[in-house]
Enzyme design. Structure first.
Site, PDB file in Angstrom:
ATOM      1  N   LYS A 122      19.089   3.538  -5.848  1.00  0.00           N
ATOM      2  CA  LYS A 122      18.504   3.126  -7.026  1.00  0.00           C
ATOM      3  C   LYS A 122      17.323   3.840  -7.343  1.00  0.00           C
ATOM      4  O   LYS A 122      17.302   4.297  -8.791  1.00  0.00           O
ATOM      5  CB  LYS A 122      18.443   1.520  -7.266  1.00  0.00           C
TER       6      LYS A 122
ATOM      7  N   LYS B  31      31.832   4.018  -5.898  1.00  0.00           N
ATOM      8  CA  LYS B  31      31.970   2.783  -5.935  1.00  0.00           C
ATOM      9  C   LYS B  31      31.994   2.266  -7.379  1.00  0.00           C
ATOM     10  O   LYS B  31      31.512   2.937  -8.331  1.00  0.00           O
ATOM     11  CB  LYS B  31      30.817   2.103  -5.526  1.00  0.00           C
TER      12      LYS B  31
ATOM     13  N   LYS C 221      28.730  -1.151 -12.682  1.00  0.00           N
ATOM     14  CA  LYS C 221      28.390  -1.673 -13.868  1.00  0.00           C
ATOM     15  C   LYS C 221      27.640  -0.600 -14.587  1.00  0.00           C
ATOM     16  O   LYS C 221      27.766  -0.596 -16.021  1.00  0.00           O
ATOM     17  CB  LYS C 221      27.375  -2.754 -13.706  1.00  0.00           C
TER      18      LYS C 221
HETATM   19  P1  AMP Z   1      26.053  -7.049  -8.586  1.00  0.00           P
HETATM   20  O1  AMP Z   1      26.826  -6.801  -9.857  1.00  0.00           O
HETATM   21  O2  AMP Z   1      25.288  -6.170  -8.025  1.00  0.00           O
HETATM   22  O3  AMP Z   1      25.064  -8.380  -8.730  1.00  0.00           O
HETATM   23  O4  AMP Z   1      27.195  -7.490  -7.598  1.00  0.00           O
HETATM   24  C1  AMP Z   1      27.504  -8.778  -7.685  1.00  0.00           C
HETATM   25  C2  AMP Z   1      28.846  -9.069  -6.415  1.00  0.00           C
HETATM   26  O5  AMP Z   1      29.718  -8.192  -6.484  1.00  0.00           O
HETATM   27  C3  AMP Z   1      28.318  -8.463  -5.048  1.00  0.00           C
HETATM   28  O6  AMP Z   1      28.621  -9.623  -4.097  1.00  0.00           O
HETATM   29  C4  AMP Z   1      28.654  -7.248  -4.592  1.00  0.00           C
HETATM   30  O7  AMP Z   1      28.805  -6.960  -3.609  1.00  0.00           O
HETATM   31  C5  AMP Z   1      29.939  -7.130  -5.514  1.00  0.00           C
HETATM   32  N1  AMP Z   1      30.514  -6.140  -5.906  1.00  0.00           N
HETATM   33  C6  AMP Z   1      29.735  -5.060  -6.966  1.00  0.00           C
HETATM   34  N2  AMP Z   1      30.690  -4.194  -6.863  1.00  0.00           N
HETATM   35  C7  AMP Z   1      31.479  -3.983  -6.232  1.00  0.00           C
HETATM   36  C8  AMP Z   1      32.630  -3.045  -5.913  1.00  0.00           C
HETATM   37  N3  AMP Z   1      32.693  -2.011  -6.448  1.00  0.00           N
HETATM   38  N4  AMP Z   1      33.537  -3.746  -5.018  1.00  0.00           N
HETATM   39  C9  AMP Z   1      33.661  -4.869  -4.271  1.00  0.00           C
HETATM   40  N5  AMP Z   1      32.464  -5.522  -4.580  1.00  0.00           N
HETATM   41  C10 AMP Z   1      31.637  -5.286  -5.368  1.00  0.00           C
END
Ligand code: AMP
Ligand code: TRP
Length: 345
Positions: free
Chosen positions: A115, A207, A210
């Protein structure tokens, strides 16, 4: 070790563009776990502001993640659903754990490196200590299990290291305060299933995220049927038909990703999907994937939209969740203050 019953905790950042990776890697699993365990699900707004968030958007995204939790099937009555900043214990314990965690440990965190990129001097201090706040989220509830996607594995290992060091550093006081030989549990990650790391639809090496500028890289939970169909059809693939066994997926990251998505959405395994689609061309497989995705995600998006139309009801859910979270959190803060040696009234 501390005698606490199994307790699940997880968090999602309100940073917009909730996508299929968030659903399959995290939220869908949250729903499955609520059947037989005590679950606490948190919209981590304090984490979100480690990078700049427009205030109005932050509020909207906080409600949107809450709406997604509920639309996906989390019951906010039998579980606790709230936003992090309403329970001050997160920030308080976060500070104390900043004094337990070591610089060297945080320096190794790959998410920070990714990041921050080349701009290390100019990112917020909060972005660096992000993982200690995450440890505080979990340990504030003495959670034993944390369902997350694969990308959070290192943060959960750090959480264990912090818990372990706290238990060791304060061992005599922990015992003196009646907590046996450890106050914090060594939390287990729950990372399992065919979609722990959903990849971008445009690039099997990246990956799904968002923040990726191209909306074609991800399926958003709010996408309508046309958008889903369009994105799946345009998803990158290779010219070979699908193999009938997992072995044949080696070196084919885009194919592997789509098969994993199909397996997770239909609650089966990649092996089973390949048994059905082995030998099929992508055109046929993608058509089936469109149908499956629309049937699973369509109702979620529609329900999110409906819930977002009534923000006062969402805020009431968060308020109620925060009140119940606070009861657990306040007890932990009292215990921790006693253990660390802070005079309290
Ligand atoms: P975040 O949006 O970073 O707060 O992520 C929320 C949850 O979604 C966390 O448990 C992440 O590990 C999971 N996550 C985010 N991106 C992915 C992805 N591309 N594949 C699987 N899990 C994801
Ligand atoms: N860091 C997690 C992510 O980006 C979000 C998060 C914050 C979290 N606190 C947590 C996840 C506690 C699990 C438990 O995905």
């Amino acid at each position: 070790m501390a005698t606490v019953a199994e307790r699940i905790f997880s968090g999602v950042q309100p940073t917009g563009n909730l996508h299929l990776g968030n659903y399959l890697g995290a939220i869908k699993r949250f729903v499955e776990l609520q059947k037989d365990r005590e679950c606490i699900y948190c919209v981590v707004d304090l984490h979100a502001i480690t990078v700049w968030q427009d205030p109005d958007e932050l509020r909207r995204h906080t409600r949107e993640v809450t709406a997604a939790f509920i639309a996906c099937g989390i019951d906010p009555k039998s579980n606790i659903v709230f936003n992090q900043s309403q329970v001050s214990g997160h920030a308080e314990l976060g500070w104390i754990l900043n004094c337990v965690a070591r610089m060297g440990w945080l320096n190794r965190m790959t998410q920070f490196k990714e990041k921050a990129g080349k701009d290390r001097e100019n990112v917020s201090v909060g972005l660096f200590t992000y993982p200690t706040l995450m440890a505080a989220d979990i340990l504030l509830y003495r959670a034993t299990h944390v369902p997350v996607g694969e990308d959070q594995k290192q943060h959960l290992e750090l959480t264990r290291d912090i818990a372990q060091k706290f238990n060791t550093d304060f061992a005599p006081n922990i015992a003196a305060n009646g907590h046996g030989d450890g106050y914090f549990p060594l939390t287990e990650p729950l990372i399992a299933g065919p979609a722990t790391r959903v990849m971008s639809l445009r690039d099997g090496a990246k990956k799904m995220s968002k923040s990726e500028p191209s909306d074609f890289s991800r399926i958003n939970l709010t996408d309508d049927a046309d958008a889903i169909a369009n994105k799946v059809r345009r998803a990158k693939t290779d010219p070979e038909p699908l193999p009938s066994e997992l072995e044949g997926m080696k070196g084919r990251p885009e194919a592997d990703n789509l098969v994993g998505i199909f397996a997770a959405l239909s609650d089966t395994t990649k092996e089973a999907v390949l048994r059905d689609f082995g030998g099929a061309q992508f055109s046929a497989f993608k058509a089936a994937l469109v149908e499956l995705s629309v049937s699973k995600l369509g109702p979620i998006g529609a329900e999110m939209q409906r819930l977002m139309g009534d923000p006062a009801s969402i805020d009431a859910i968060l308020k109620d969740g925060a009140e119940r979270a606070r009861v657990i959190a306040d007890q932990t803060i009292r215990d921790v203050k006693d253990i660390v040696g802070m005079v309290r009234s």
